[in-house]
Design an enzyme around this catalytic site. Structure first.
Site, short mmCIF file in Angstrom:
data_model
loop_
_atom_site.label_atom_id
_atom_site.label_comp_id
_atom_site.label_asym_id
_atom_site.label_seq_id
_atom_site.Cartn_x
_atom_site.Cartn_y
_atom_site.Cartn_z
CG ASP A 1 30.67 31.50 43.13
OD1 ASP A 1 31.36 30.40 43.22
OD2 ASP A 1 31.33 32.75 43.44
CG HIS B 1 34.23 32.34 41.76
ND1 HIS B 1 33.82 32.52 42.97
CD2 HIS B 1 35.62 32.03 41.58
CE1 HIS B 1 35.18 32.82 43.51
NE2 HIS B 1 36.22 32.55 42.67
C1 XUL Z 1 40.90 32.03 46.82
C2 XUL Z 1 40.29 33.61 46.62
C3 XUL Z 1 39.34 33.44 45.50
C4 XUL Z 1 39.61 34.69 44.62
C5 XUL Z 1 38.43 34.65 43.16
O1 XUL Z 1 41.75 32.10 47.73
O2 XUL Z 1 40.71 34.42 47.26
O3 XUL Z 1 38.20 33.56 45.86
O4 XUL Z 1 38.99 35.97 45.46
O5 XUL Z 1 38.66 33.51 42.52
#
Ligand code: XUL
Ligand code: CO
Length: 437
Positions: A104, A101
């Site tokens: 992150d 993300h």
């Molecule tokens: C949340 C989840 C996230 C997504 C990316 O449950 O799985 O980490 O994969 O935003």
């Protein structure tokens, strides 16, 4: 690169007899299975958020993780040092990909402008590290759920300016993903959902979500991002009713808003089980619509009702997944991202290796077992035989659309009863799978 995990070598493949905890027993990157190297079947990715931002904090207790590369306060410099540690880890593990993300990889600043500058600075470092190690970006995404500004949702917020902020954030995250050669871009609808209909205009919120995705598609085309867009279903957590509940809800949404040409699904094991489905059901639902894109590999705990995001170690589960993935011709340009975190009690850096090695080995075994089941052919023959009444005569005529209710009524009035049913043989099907495990 040997600064942050000095006691860990590049993880070798030593074969099933090995008792070396820092070696693969089944994952052998270049070994061919069904004519494709294991590394290309899986395209394994390390999830930056769990593995490099997970602290072990939970609602009842403080962080537990020992991460010697982390400074007490986050900063761009700290984020760059963390990236060095991450790439040393990923290279030594031998995973070809990572996922992140935006939030992150770099800290938020006081304003969007400052936040974007922080992101650019860390993306410079990531670009250099990717070049130095050969590790690639499987997918990027924007975190549209952690900051309080997203409390009512992002693209489905009642606040139009929050929608605008989310659009600006995804625009920037797409640019970063393009710059780093990302092969996919994911949307998980973190807070795209609601708690009560009393304060929610559901139709209006979903229309906004559809419009938001179209804007993303348009902008990707404009900047030349040709990667695959993915939506990740999840039924609840953090909201009570998540709009992307499961694969079926996502397929309906994509088709309703004319987005199914541009998007596929990223199916996550623990999200499937939270929705009351198996991982197999979700994979098959996506695949039968031609929309299986990628996998977030993890598992839940049958005794706990929340998203525990554990590393997958169950050979039955990996076998089931690989049977479906092989049947549908693989995942590329998607892959297997370990959206999984070490337990709060597994706080040493070395535990990150144990977790990923075990999960990669579990999938490698699942792949070998699934390939053996397919080569043997008995399971497939039994399945084909179960539907044989549709292969000729009446069944074939119905499938080809030659017959309607009137002809079928005439036939059944004549016969009185359909042909006798045959046993479903579920236990035998299960026994055939167990023969290979
Ligand atoms: C949340 C989840 C996230 C997504 C990316 O449950 O799985 O980490 O994969 O935003
Ligand atoms: Co996920």
């Amino acid at each position: 690169m040997n600064e942050h995990f000095p006691d860990v070598p590049t993880i070798p493949f030593e074969g099933p007899q090995s008792d070396n905890p820092l070696a693969f027993r089944h994952y052998n990157a270049d070994e061919q299975v069904e004519g494709l190297a294991m590394k290309d079947h899986f395209r394994f990715a390390v999830a930056y958020w769990h593995t490099f931002r997970g602290t072990g904090q939970d609602p009842f207790g403080a962080p537990t993780m020992q991460r010697p590369w982390e400074a007490p306060a986050d900063s761009v410099d700290n984020a760059k040092r963390r990236a060095e540690a991450a790439f040393e880890f990923i290279s030594k593990l031998g995973a070809p990909f990572y996922c992140f993300h935006d939030r992150d990889i770099a800290p938020e600043g006081e304003t969007l402008k400052e936040t974007n500058a922080n992101l650019d600075a860390v993306v410079d470092t990531l670009e250099r590290l990717q070049e130095a190690t050969g590790v690639r970006l499987l997918w990027g995404t924007a975190n549209l759920f952690s900051n309080p500004r997203f409390m009512h949702g992002a693209a489905t917020s009642c606040n139009a300016e929050t929608f605008a902020y989310a659009a600006a954030q995804v625009k920037k995250a797409l640019e970063a993903t393009l710059r780093l050669g990302g092969e996919n871009y994911v949307f998980w609808g973190g807070r795209e959902g609601y708690a009560t209909l009393l304060n929610t205009d559901m139709k209006r919120e979903l229309d906004h979500l559809g419009a938001f995705f179209h804007m993303a598609v348009d902008y990707a085309q404009k900047i030349g991002f040709t990667g695959q867009f993915l939506i990740e279903p999840k039924p609840m957590e953090p909201t009570k009713h998540q709009y992307d509940f499961d694969a079926a809800a996502c397929v309906a949404f994509l088709k309703t808003y004319g987005l199914d040409e541009h998007f596929k699904l990223n199916i996550e094991t623990n999200h499937a089980t939270l929705a009351g489905h198996t991982m197999g059901h979700e994979l098959e639902t996506a695949a039968m619509h031609g929309l299986l894109g990628s996998i977030d590999a993890n598992r839940g705990d049958t005794l706990l009702g929340w998203d525990t995001d554990q590393f997958p170690t169950d050979i039955y589960l990996t076998t089931e997944v690989m049977l479906i993935v092989l049947k549908h011709g693989g995942l590329a340009p998607g892959g297997f991202n370990f959206d999984a975190k070490v337990r709060r009690e597994s706080f040493e850096p070395i535990d990150l290796f144990h977790a990923h090695i075990g999960a990669m080995d579990a999938f490698a075994r699942g792949l070998k077992i699934a390939a053996a089941i397919r080569a043997d052919g008995a399971l497939d023959e039994m399945l084909t035989a179960r539907y044989s009444s549709w292969d000729s005569g009446l069944g074939a005529q119905i499938e080809s659309g030659e017959l309607g209710f009137e002809e079928l009524e005439r036939l059944m009035l004549e016969k009185g009863e359909p042909a006798a049913n045959e046993s479903g043989r579920q236990e035998l099907f299960e026994n055939v799978v167990n023969r290979f495990i």
